[in-house]
Design a protein around this motif. Structure first.
Motif, PDB file in Angstrom:
ATOM      1  N   CYS C 174      39.651  31.171  51.671  1.00 19.63           N
ATOM      2  CA  CYS C 174      39.709  31.944  50.435  1.00 19.63           C
ATOM      3  C   CYS C 174      40.654  31.272  49.451  1.00 19.63           C
ATOM      4  N   THR C 175      40.155  31.103  48.234  1.00 23.27           N
ATOM      5  CA  THR C 175      40.953  30.437  47.212  1.00 23.27           C
ATOM      6  C   THR C 175      41.417  31.412  46.145  1.00 23.27           C
ATOM      7  N   ALA C 176      41.132  32.673  46.353  1.00 31.38           N
ATOM      8  CA  ALA C 176      41.527  33.715  45.399  1.00 31.38           C
ATOM      9  C   ALA C 176      40.971  33.452  44.011  1.00 31.38           C
ATOM     10  N   CYS C 177      39.698  33.076  43.952  1.00 27.07           N
ATOM     11  CA  CYS C 177      39.090  32.761  42.659  1.00 27.07           C
ATOM     12  C   CYS C 177      38.631  34.018  41.935  1.00 27.07           C
ATOM     13  N   ASN C 178      38.667  35.156  42.610  1.00 33.64           N
ATOM     14  CA  ASN C 178      38.363  36.431  41.964  1.00 33.64           C
ATOM     15  C   ASN C 178      36.863  36.731  41.858  1.00 33.64           C
ATOM     16  N   ALA C 179      36.004  35.811  42.341  1.00 34.77           N
ATOM     17  CA  ALA C 179      34.564  36.024  42.163  1.00 34.77           C
ATOM     18  C   ALA C 179      34.086  37.269  42.911  1.00 34.77           C
ATOM     19  N   CYS C 180      34.560  37.456  44.146  1.00 37.65           N
ATOM     20  CA  CYS C 180      34.096  38.600  44.930  1.00 37.65           C
ATOM     21  C   CYS C 180      34.631  39.892  44.337  1.00 37.65           C
ATOM     22  N   VAL C 181      35.851  39.841  43.809  1.00 38.77           N
ATOM     23  CA  VAL C 181      36.436  41.046  43.209  1.00 38.77           C
ATOM     24  C   VAL C 181      35.562  41.508  42.058  1.00 38.77           C
ATOM     25  N   LYS C 182      35.103  40.523  41.266  1.00 39.94           N
ATOM     26  CA  LYS C 182      34.259  40.870  40.130  1.00 39.94           C
ATOM     27  C   LYS C 182      32.872  41.315  40.587  1.00 39.94           C
ATOM     28  N   ALA C 183      32.390  40.727  41.692  1.00 36.71           N
ATOM     29  CA  ALA C 183      31.025  41.021  42.133  1.00 36.71           C
ATOM     30  C   ALA C 183      30.903  42.439  42.692  1.00 36.71           C
ATOM     31  N   CYS C 184      31.964  42.941  43.319  1.00 40.55           N
ATOM     32  CA  CYS C 184      31.865  44.239  44.003  1.00 40.55           C
ATOM     33  C   CYS C 184      31.796  45.365  42.977  1.00 40.55           C
ATOM     34  N   PRO C 185      30.682  46.119  42.957  1.00 44.20           N
ATOM     35  CA  PRO C 185      30.561  47.181  41.947  1.00 44.20           C
ATOM     36  C   PRO C 185      31.519  48.340  42.203  1.00 44.20           C
ATOM     37  N   ARG C 186      32.080  48.385  43.403  1.00 46.03           N
ATOM     38  CA  ARG C 186      32.936  49.516  43.728  1.00 46.03           C
ATOM     39  C   ARG C 186      34.414  49.152  43.639  1.00 46.03           C
ATOM     40  N   GLY C 187      34.716  47.914  43.381  1.00 43.12           N
ATOM     41  CA  GLY C 187      36.109  47.491  43.271  1.00 43.12           C
ATOM     42  C   GLY C 187      36.883  47.590  44.568  1.00 43.12           C
ATOM     43  N   ILE C 188      36.198  47.301  45.675  1.00 46.52           N
ATOM     44  CA  ILE C 188      36.845  47.439  46.975  1.00 46.52           C
ATOM     45  C   ILE C 188      37.760  46.254  47.262  1.00 46.52           C
ATOM     46  N   ILE C 189      37.374  45.078  46.769  1.00 49.12           N
ATOM     47  CA  ILE C 189      38.132  43.870  47.124  1.00 49.12           C
ATOM     48  C   ILE C 189      39.298  43.696  46.155  1.00 49.12           C
ATOM     49  N   GLU C 190      40.446  43.328  46.698  1.00 47.98           N
ATOM     50  CA  GLU C 190      41.650  43.145  45.893  1.00 47.98           C
ATOM     51  C   GLU C 190      42.280  41.811  46.263  1.00 47.98           C
ATOM     52  N   LEU C 191      42.895  41.149  45.275  1.00 45.51           N
ATOM     53  CA  LEU C 191      43.654  39.937  45.581  1.00 45.51           C
ATOM     54  C   LEU C 191      45.085  40.351  45.849  1.00 45.51           C
ATOM     55  N   ARG C 192      45.580  40.037  47.033  1.00 48.52           N
ATOM     56  CA  ARG C 192      46.947  40.406  47.376  1.00 48.52           C
ATOM     57  C   ARG C 192      47.747  39.164  47.715  1.00 48.52           C
ATOM     58  N   LYS C 193      49.063  39.307  47.628  1.00 49.94           N
ATOM     59  CA  LYS C 193      49.969  38.193  47.911  1.00 49.94           C
ATOM     60  C   LYS C 193      49.753  37.691  49.334  1.00 49.94           C
ATOM     61  N   LYS C 194      49.738  36.384  49.460  1.00 49.91           N
ATOM     62  CA  LYS C 194      49.554  35.790  50.772  1.00 49.91           C
ATOM     63  C   LYS C 194      50.918  35.690  51.441  1.00 49.91           C
ATOM     64  N   ASN C 195      51.044  36.299  52.597  1.00 49.79           N
ATOM     65  CA  ASN C 195      52.331  36.254  53.287  1.00 49.79           C
ATOM     66  C   ASN C 195      52.318  35.158  54.348  1.00 49.79           C
TER      67      ASN C 195
END
Lengths: 333, 443, 282
Positions: C174-195
């Motif tokens: 995962c490169t955190a490009c945000n594509a999946c976040v935008k694709a999900c119509p329900r807004g389920i996916i979030e980009l979070r800090k990588k620990n």
């Protein structure tokens, strides 16, 4: 309620047509022509048809299963139809191994390289036919004599087609009235008592199938009408100018593969335009190119080339020839 | 002369099983669930709270804007709660729950069945009363009717078209209404004509309802200016633009309203509701709903109070058959599939259709064979195959340039497609996205 | 015979020469002067054309980098900090440091937890299904499982798990490009800090309905009870609209909240197991 109910967007009613039904509809429409062909060419026609259909189905199955790795869909009738149409475009004495090569080119190159049904820009059966025509010109232009060669296959008695007689004759400085005695009359052209590709001979059987397809709404009238009409007009003009050097329009329409091409090959869904206006342009183009090849070109027959050439224009026609939308350019009195 | 619209159209099976069954009144349900948004536009504001006693016909939610509508209690009883209730899509929205008691109507409402013929109301009063009665387009679009009764400034309307087409297969509620309440509809039409200030009204009825054509035709002799036009059966003739084209041969320009060509369209059900609101002072609290299906024991046309759960309607029609696979709110072409039977009847519910198992799944999808059938049947002259491809590959500029916004979602393309491609699903997606893009562009 | 050969040679050579001449003239006449650094910068970019930077492709982004004076705001979410540093040194400009992020799917509604209530039979697209109705379960917020996020990913970093019917992110890809976040119509996916070691703690639910309703439709829904908020020593958890949210920048991964959750809606991932057992024993 215990059972889960289904939810889907509307509509909830669906029409009866399926791809399979449409494809088999065309196959049924071709059966009278096949019967006539078997009557005139006997076992040769049967062998060519069987080999062509079987090898088209086999290639479709093998390519889908082992090369494209998808569920084979040979039951949808499209490969069967390609096989039948390919056979219709071949002389009935063609050696079986040439037919198999033709089927491979039709299905493999003409259809599957583009992604299978629905994606091919050119009519697969014609791709196969033209490939064979160019690769095996001798075998592809030896035409068995009807009835006389019923019981022979590869060793059939052969001779030229009516179009071939006219072409040869005219280039040998003969005039049309002289040639008329060598070619079959209109009645024979209608019934199919002439030499030619096994499926193209009987105008009557082809027209009957065409009416069946129109009645079942498998095809629309635009493409056949525009092809026939443009041939009629073009050859009509030539004939009126010089009836000695040009065959009459009716002869042009009834001979050769014109009706087979206009009714069954040019109307192929995948490779024809989407709008009525586009279909008119497409059909007229086929008619004009066919006559140009027949009259001015080197070959006696040009329907397959004309259809393939116009196939190439279909994406362009689809892009620029649009249907007028409801409420665009309104004229209210 | 029998006319129709020229471009496209299909002939789905008519399946009007309930055409011969007279309208029956459904017994009062024990509880009703009245959503506060049953119309196109802004949700109404509730005027009651938990524990309040309400009477039948009492206003319980007030119109909250120009495009909005009043909502009245359809029963007498106590407000149990105002809470989220599942709507037909399964999403939960605000609704008023009322426990039913003995039916007592609000004062001033004429509940008798006598016909009130004389019209006393003027233009302003008709529009005002339509607004108060919460009348919305009963054909299914549920657009608040009072807006369509007032002609916008600078526009001229010369003909009123009454939609008695019912081109959706299966539905018969308008058909029965025309047969049983013909006289009332005529007076309702006269009221709408007064409000619009037009002297000509045409009732369009498809030729498969010959009894309705002759019934209304004979009634129309007594009402000057009202005529009945028989139309050839073709779907989607009930669509506003197609109907105007079919009846008066005027073409509404792309992206414009019928007013542009001097026509206004109202449904026969709306005409009846207008009659009740003005002549009888009765707000919109009940409607005729067709409950039908191939395997339903008693396909019926029921007079139902708004808010009654769908399950009671199906009970009244002989109960849910064992083999039910899908339940649709509306007709089979444009109706919405329900995912629960607890959903209430709303102002826009014209029918409940029960579809058996084996017909409730779509055809398997295969490649597009470019047969051009979708192009030839599209009544709006669009190219559905192209719109679908553009939507699927997210080419929104193509979707917009190919006039996707003209699509009225009649579903003919999905119906006809031999490849079983869900064309309309994708076109709807394209339309939704493009309208979002257009909105952001305007800002 | 020989003139045939000579003629052919002359004709072919003449044609070749003419073509070369035309090409030469055209190349000279229509030559476009381009900053060579654009090419260099593009070399360093991942060439995935994912659009995560806000530009239509890596080329356009490279042009933007070269042409703007201040590039601290421009950021390729896919490139590592080193790669971006290299670009900065090519251009001699300052580049902003970014914190690595990773996509997280915030839905735990497996078929076991979230009973199916009906069957969806429409176009295979999450957006279409979502616009039509709530989905095959009663939860109007949960994952629809048709995999539009999987299609959106250019890095093969998100896959549908056939058992859970939920998408799973491969953290390393995962490169955190945000594509999946935008694709999900329900807004389920979030980009979070990588620990460190890809550890994460998050509320795996976005249902905002009242506790009872949410719980009825899904056993692992957040019911908004607020227990986690009380137990958090760093004020990292907030409760809004019946839904708890753990702020990844405040969270110190102390893991106090997870055991508190009555519906197991808080997930702990990539933590050593041993400690958990101790906690259970103690």
């Amino acid at each position: 309620m215990d059972k889960l109910i289904t939810v889907s967007p509307p509509p909830h009613y669906y029409g009866d047509d399926t791809v399979k039904k449409l494809m088999y509809g065309v196959v049924y429409a071709l059966l009278p022509a096949l019967a006539v062909s078997v009557y005139f060419f006997g076992i040769g026609a049967l062998i060519v048809t069987a080999v062509s259909i079987f090898s088209c189905l086999a290639f479709e199955y093998l390519i889908q299963k082992y090369m494209m790795k998808q569920e084979p869909s040979i039951s949808d009738g499209s490969a069967l139809l390609t096989g039948l149409l390919l056979a219709f475009n071949l002389p009935s004495n063609l050696p079986w191994w040439i037919i198999i090569i033709g089927a491979l080119v039709a299905i493999g190159v003409g259809k599957m390289t583009f992604g299978g049904l629905g994606n091919n820009p050119f009519n697969p059966a014609l791709v196969g036919r033209v490939f064979l025509f160019i690769s095996f010109p001798v075998q592809m232009t030896s035409w068995p004599t009807p009835i006389a060669s019923r019981l022979q296959y590869a060793d059939a008695v052969t001779g030229p087609t009516p179009l071939g007689i006219v072409k040869e004759g005219l280039s040998a400085e003969a005039t049309m009235p002289q040639l008329l005695e060598q070619i079959p009359g209109y009645m024979e052209l209608l019934l199919g008592y002439m030499r030619g590709s096994m499926g193209e001979i009987s105008a009557l059987a082809l027209i009957a199938g065409g009416i069946y397809m129109l009645a079942r709404k498998i095809i629309t009238w635009h493409i056949p009408a525009s092809v026939i009409l443009s041939v009629l007009v073009f050859t009509g003009i030539l004939w009126l100018i010089n009836p000695y050097d040009n065959a009459d329009p009716l002869f042009h329409i009834l001979s050769g593969g014109l009706l087979l091409g206009a009714i069954y090959m040019a109307t192929d869904y995948v490779t024809s335009p989407m709008t009525p206006k586009g279909m008119w342009i497409f059909g007229t183009g086929i008619g004009v190119i066919t006559v140009a090849i027949r009259v001015f070109g080197a070959y006696p027959e040009g329907v397959s080339f004309a259809i393939l050439i116009m196939n190439a224009f279909v994406p362009l026609i689809n892009k620029y020839v649009k249907i007028k939308g409801f409420g665009e350019e309104v004229k209210n009195g | 002369m029998i006319t129709t619209f020229p471009k496209g159209g299909i002939h789905p099976p008519e399946d009007k099983f309930s055409a011969g069954s007279p309208i029956r009144e459904l017994p009062l349900p024990k509880t009703v669930t009245i959503p506060i948004c049953q119309h196109l536009g802004a949700p109404s504001e509730p005027l009651v709270k938990k524990g309040d006693k309400v009477k039948t016909g009492q206003i319980i939610a007030k119109s909250s804007g120009f495009v909005s509508a009043n909502i009245h209690s359809s029963v007498t009883g106590t407000v149990a709660r105002i809470d989220k209730a599942m709507d037909s899509s399964g999403y939960r929205r605000d609704a008023i729950f009322i426990n039913t008691e003995e039916d007592v109507w609000q004062e001033g409402i004429d509940t008798g069945s006598n016909l009130v013929k004389t019209i006393h109301s003027g233009r302003e009063e008709i529009i005002q009363k339509t607004l108060e009665a919460g009348i919305v387009g009963l054909g299914g679009a549920t657009f608040p009717s009072h807006i369509k009764l007032s002609v916008p400034k600078g526009k001229k309307v010369d003909v009123l078209i009454i939609n008695g087409i019912e081109c959706e297969p299966c539905l018969t509620s308008d058909h029965r209404l025309m047969l049983e309440k013909g006289e009332e509809i005529m007076i309702g039409i006269r009221l709408i004509m007064t409000a619009l200030g037009v002297s000509r009204a045409v009732i369009g009825i498809e030729n498969n309802k010959k009894d309705a054509i002759s019934h209304l035709g004979s009634l129309a002799r007594d009402y000057q200016g009202i005529e009945v036009q028989a139309l050839r059966v073709k779907y989607p003739q009930g669509a506003e633009k197609q109907l105007i084209k079919a009846i008066i041969n005027r073409e509404v320009p792309s992206g414009k309203l019928p007013v542009e060509v001097g026509a206004v369209v109202h449904n026969v059900g709306t005409a009846f509701a207008v009659y009740e609101a003005i002549q009888k002072n009765k707000p919109l609290i009940e409607r005729v709903v067709t409950v039908t299906g191939k395997d339903l024991a008693r396909p019926s046309n029921l007079l139902v109070r708004i808010g009654t759960p769908v399950s009671e309607l199906i009970e009244a029609a002989g109960g849910l058959p064992e083999n039910t696979g899908k339940i649709v709110n509306g007709g089979p072409m444009m109706g919405k599939a329900l995912n629960s039977l607890d959903v209430p009847v709303t102002k826009g519910t014209s029918g409940i259709l029960v579809i058996p198992d084996k017909e409730s799944f779509r055809k398997p999808v295969v490649n597009c064979i470019r047969c051009a059938k979708c192009v030839s049947i599209c009544p709006m002259g669009l190219q559905p195959y192209l719109l679908r491809a553009a939507s699927e590959y997210k080419k929104w500029d193509i979707v917009e340039n190919e006039h996707a916004m003209d699509c009225m979602e009649c579903g003919s393309c999905s119906y006809i497609c031999p490849s079983g491609i869900p064309l309309l699903d994708y076109i709807k997606l394209g339309k939704a996205t493009v309208s979002k893009i257009i909105r952001t562009r305007k800002q | 015979m020989s003139d045939v050969i000579i003629n052919s040679i002359i004709i072919v050579s003449a044609m070749g020469l003419a073509a070369a001449l035309i090409l030469f003239v055209v190349a000279k006449k229509f030559h476009v002067v381009e900053d060579p650094r654009i090419e260099q910068v593009e070399e360093e970019l991942p060439a995935a054309n994912c659009g995560g930077c806000g530009y239509p492709g890596c080329r356009a982004f490279a042009e933007a980098l070269v042409n703007s004076d201040d590039i601290s705001e421009l950021n390729c979410p896919v490139s590592s900090n080193e790669a971006m540093g290299k670009i900065a040194s090519i251009l001699g400009k300052e580049i902003g440091e970014k914190e690595p992020l990773v996509a997280v799917v915030r839905c735990g509604g497996t078929p076991d937890h979230r009973p199916k209530t009906n069957i969806y039979d429409g176009a295979s697209s999450c957006t279409i299904e979502s616009s039509l109705y709530t989905g095959e379960s009663g939860c109007p917020y949960g994952c629809l499982g048709l995999g539009e996020c999987v299609e959106a990913c250019s890095f093969d970093a998100i896959h549908m798990n056939p058992e859970t019917m939920l998408p799973e992110v491969v953290d390393d890809l995962c490169t955190a490009c945000n594509a999946c976040v935008k694709a999900c119509p329900r807004g389920i996916i979030e980009l979070r800090k990588k620990n460190k070691k890809d550890r994460k703690i998050y509320v795996s639910c976005i249902n905002q309905e009242k506790g009872g309703v949410a719980r009825k439709n899904c056993k692992v829904a957040c019911i908004g009870c607020g227990k986690c908020v009380k137990v958090c020593p760093y004020e990292a958890i907030t409760l809004e609209n019946n839904l708890a949210y753990i702020d990844p920048y405040k969270c110190r991964l102390c893991r106090k909240c997870a055991p508190e959750c009555p519906t197991n809606a808080i997930l702990e991932i990539n933590f050593p197991v041993k400690k958990k057992q101790e906690a259970a024993a103690g």
